[in-house]
Design an enzyme around this catalytic site. Structure first.
Site, PDB file in Angstrom:
ATOM      1  N   ALA A  95       0.819  -1.217   0.000  1.00 27.89           N
ATOM      2  CA  ALA A  95       0.000   0.000   0.000  1.00 27.89           C
ATOM      3  C   ALA A  95       0.850   1.264   0.000  1.00 27.89           C
ATOM      4  O   ALA A  95       0.365   2.346  -0.328  1.00 27.89           O
ATOM      5  CB  ALA A  95      -0.906  -0.013   1.226  1.00 27.89           C
ATOM      6  N   LYS A  96       2.112   1.128   0.375  1.00 24.05           N
ATOM      7  CA  LYS A  96       3.051   2.249   0.410  1.00 24.05           C
ATOM      8  C   LYS A  96       2.436   3.466   1.090  1.00 24.05           C
ATOM      9  O   LYS A  96       2.501   4.574   0.571  1.00 24.05           O
ATOM     10  CB  LYS A  96       3.558   2.557  -1.004  1.00 24.05           C
ATOM     11  CG  LYS A  96       4.237   1.325  -1.641  1.00 24.05           C
ATOM     12  CD  LYS A  96       4.937   1.591  -2.941  1.00 24.05           C
ATOM     13  CE  LYS A  96       5.728   0.391  -3.437  1.00 24.05           C
ATOM     14  NZ  LYS A  96       4.938  -0.765  -3.858  1.00 24.05           N
ATOM     15  N   ARG A  97       1.864   3.241   2.270  1.00 20.90           N
ATOM     16  CA  ARG A  97       1.223   4.321   3.012  1.00 20.90           C
ATOM     17  C   ARG A  97       2.231   5.090   3.863  1.00 20.90           C
ATOM     18  O   ARG A  97       3.432   4.752   3.878  1.00 20.90           O
ATOM     19  CB  ARG A  97       0.115   3.766   3.908  1.00 20.90           C
ATOM     20  CG  ARG A  97      -1.010   3.055   3.160  1.00 20.90           C
ATOM     21  CD  ARG A  97      -1.732   4.015   2.214  1.00 20.90           C
ATOM     22  NE  ARG A  97      -3.016   3.479   1.787  1.00 20.90           N
ATOM     23  CZ  ARG A  97      -3.288   2.923   0.610  1.00 20.90           C
ATOM     24  NH1 ARG A  97      -2.355   2.813  -0.306  1.00 20.90           N
ATOM     25  NH2 ARG A  97      -4.511   2.503   0.322  1.00 20.90           N
TER      26      ARG A  97
ATOM     27  N   ASP B  99       4.027   5.039  -6.320  1.00 23.14           N
ATOM     28  CA  ASP B  99       4.514   3.674  -6.553  1.00 23.14           C
ATOM     29  C   ASP B  99       5.251   3.683  -7.885  1.00 23.14           C
ATOM     30  O   ASP B  99       5.331   4.722  -8.541  1.00 23.14           O
ATOM     31  CB  ASP B  99       3.324   2.698  -6.565  1.00 23.14           C
ATOM     32  CG  ASP B  99       3.710   1.298  -6.124  1.00 23.14           C
ATOM     33  OD1 ASP B  99       4.713   0.774  -6.637  1.00 23.14           O
ATOM     34  OD2 ASP B  99       3.014   0.729  -5.275  1.00 23.14           O
TER      35      ASP B  99
END
Lengths: 279, 279
Positions: A95-97, B99
Site C-alpha cells: 500500500a506504500k502508506r 509507486d
C-alpha cells in the site's frame, strides 16, 4: 506471523517466493469477465494453483482502488480467501502508506485491526519519518516493510542522493529506522535491480528480511539477489507479479501461472541449498 | 480546475481555507450514530455549513479506509455530494500515494478517471521519484500536490537531512520536481509548523500554490504562513481539519464548525487585503 514461523515455511516449501497480486481488470483472460466478480475469480484461481510454490502473497492496493468500491470488495474477498484456505501464507498489503502519526494510526487500523483485512504486513514510505511509522508497530506479530531502495528508475532521484555525511539517503533510512523496530517487526524493500548495493546493505542489516520486487519484467536477476542477499534465516522474500499472473492470457492462464511459479520455486530451492546450511 | 479559476474563487470568497474532512467514526457526535451512514451525514452537515467560507475540501483517505468498505462508500458519497452541490470547490484526495510507474497509473486512474471520485488533486509522496509521479500528470486540469516539508516531527528524519550539495533533501525535491510539471499542475505540501523555511521556499517557487496543513491543533500560525507564503495569486491553500470539524462534540457541532470556519475566513480576508493588491 513471527520471523521464525516465516523461516520455517520457507524451509518447508523450499521457496522464498512472494506472488504479487497486481490484478488489472484490463489484463485478465476475457472469459473471466462473465463471472460475478472477475478479479476475485482470477485471484482465487491463481492462488489455488500457485500456493504450494510460494510463502507470501502481496496484493498491490492500487490495482484494486483503480476500479473503485467493487475492486476493494474483490481485494477483501481475496485476503479472506487466502487467510481461510492457506493460513500459512504471509499476506502483505502493498500500500506504500505513511502520514502524520494521527493519520497513520488510521491506516494501521485499516490493515491490522479489521476482521476483513487481516494482513501480516504493510509496505510503508519513510519520507515522513518516525512518527508516521510508529502506529503500525503496536500490533504484535505484524510487520512494517519500509521502502528503502526501490526497483524503478525514479529511485535515482532521491533515494540515491548523497547526504552531507557521505551515505546515500536510502542508507540513512536503513540506519535510522533500525532504532524504531527490530528485525522481528521490520523488513525492507530493496529492488532486485539494485543488486550491486546488496553486499553493503547486508553489512548494515545482516539479520533483516528484505522484500525484493523487480525480478522478471523489471529486469532483476534472482541468482544474484540470492547470492548477495540470503542470510542464515533466508532473509529474502522475492516477489514476482506479472511474470506469473500474466504468464498466459488464454483459458490456460492457470497452468501457465502454476508452471511459472514452480520454475521460480525450483530455482529458489537450489539457492537455499547452496547458501543456507541447516543442521 | 485551472490555477486561474482557483484564484478567482479565492478572491470571490475572500478565503484560501481548505477544510480537512478527517472524519473518525469514534469522534463524531453520538446522536449521528443512529443515521444510516453516520460518516456521510456528518460530512454533509459540515460541508453545508462551511462551504461559504472555504474554497477546498480535503478528505484524508486513511480515515475512510479505517472502517473498510463502508468507510469508502461514505467517502465516495462525500465527494459526489461536494461535486454536485458545490462545483466550485477544489477537492483534494489526501492519499499520499506513489509507486512504480505501472502502479501509479492505477492510483491515477482511481482518483482522476472514475465517475464516482472526481477529485481535482491528489497528494503524492516523492520518495520513489519521477516515474512514480508522471502518471498523475496526464490528466488535464488535475493536480499533483507533492509532499515536500510536512508538519510533523518526523519531517526532521529525512526531509531536513542535508545533501552533499548543501541543500536540504526537501529543497532537492522542490528543485527536481519543477522539471516535471509547471505551477499549473503541481502544488507542494509545506507544513505550517515549518514557517521559518517559507521565505527561502518562496525564492525557489515564487509562483506555485502551497497546500499548508498544521494550523490549529498541530501548532502552526496562520498569520505567519500568510505573511511569508502569499504571492500575487494568493498561492496558498491553508488546511484546517480538527479545529473545525471537531469544534464541538454535541448536537451543536454544525454551528460550532461553521463559526470556526468563519473565524478563519475573516482572518484570511484581512491577509488577502494586506498582501495582494488587486487592480
Amino acid at each position: 506471523m513471527t520471523k521464525h514461523q516465516l523461516f520455517n515455511n520457507i524451509v518447508k516449501k523450499q521457496s522464498f517466493l512472494c506472488i504479487g497480486l497486481d490484478t488489472d481488470i484490463k489484463k485478465i483472460p476475457v472469459h473471466l469477465l462473465k463471472e460475478e466478480d472477475p478479479i476475485f475469480s482470477f485471484n482465487k484461481t491463481v492462488i489455488d494453483v500457485t500456493q504450494q510454490y510460494c510463502v507470501a502473497y502481496k496484493p498491490n492496493t492500487a490495482f484494486y482502488e483503480a476500479t473503485g468500491i467493487s475492486g476493494l470488495i474483490s481485494l477483501k474477498k481475496t485476503v479472506k480467501y487466502i487467510r481461510k484456505n492457506y493460513p500459512e501464507q504471509f499476506i502483505i498489503a502493498d500500500a506504500k502508506r505513511g502520514d502524520i502519526g494521527n493519520t497513520s494510526k488510521m491506516y494501521a487500523r485499516s490493515v491490522f485491526d479489521h476482521a476483513d483485512t487481516d494482513y501480516d504486513a504493510i509496505t510503508i514510505n519513510p519520507y515522513m519519518g518516525e512518527d508516521s511509522i510508529r502506529p503500525f508497530l503496536v500490533y504484535p506479530n505484524k510487520w512494517v516493510i519500509l521502502l528503502v531502495l526501490t526497483s524503478n528508475k525514479g529511485s535515482h532521484d532521491f533515494q540515491l542522493a548523497t547526504c552531507s555525511t557521505g551515505e546515500y539517503l536510502f542508507e540513512k533510512v536503513l540506519q535510522k529506522s533500525q532504532t524504531w523496530a527490530t528485525d522481528e517487526q521490520m523488513m525492507y524493500v530493496i529492488g532486485a535491480t539494485q543488486v550491486k548495493m546488496l553486499t553493503n546493505i547486508r553489512k548494515t542489516i545482516p539479520n533483516h528480511f528484505l522484500l525484493v520486487p523487480g525480478i522478471g519484467t523489471q529486469g532483476g536477476n534472482l541468482k544474484n539477489v540470492a547470492k548477495y542477499g540470503i542470510n542464515s534465516h533466508c532473509g529474502l522474500l522475492v516477489n514476482s507479479s506479472r511474470q506469473i499472473i500474466y504468464a498466459d492470457f488464454s483459458k490456460k492462464f492457470a497452468e501457465a501461472a502454476s508452471q511459472e511459479a514452480q520454475k521460480i520455486q525450483s530455482e529458489m530451492a537450489k539457492y537455499l541449498a547452496r547458501y543456507i546450511h541447516l543442521e
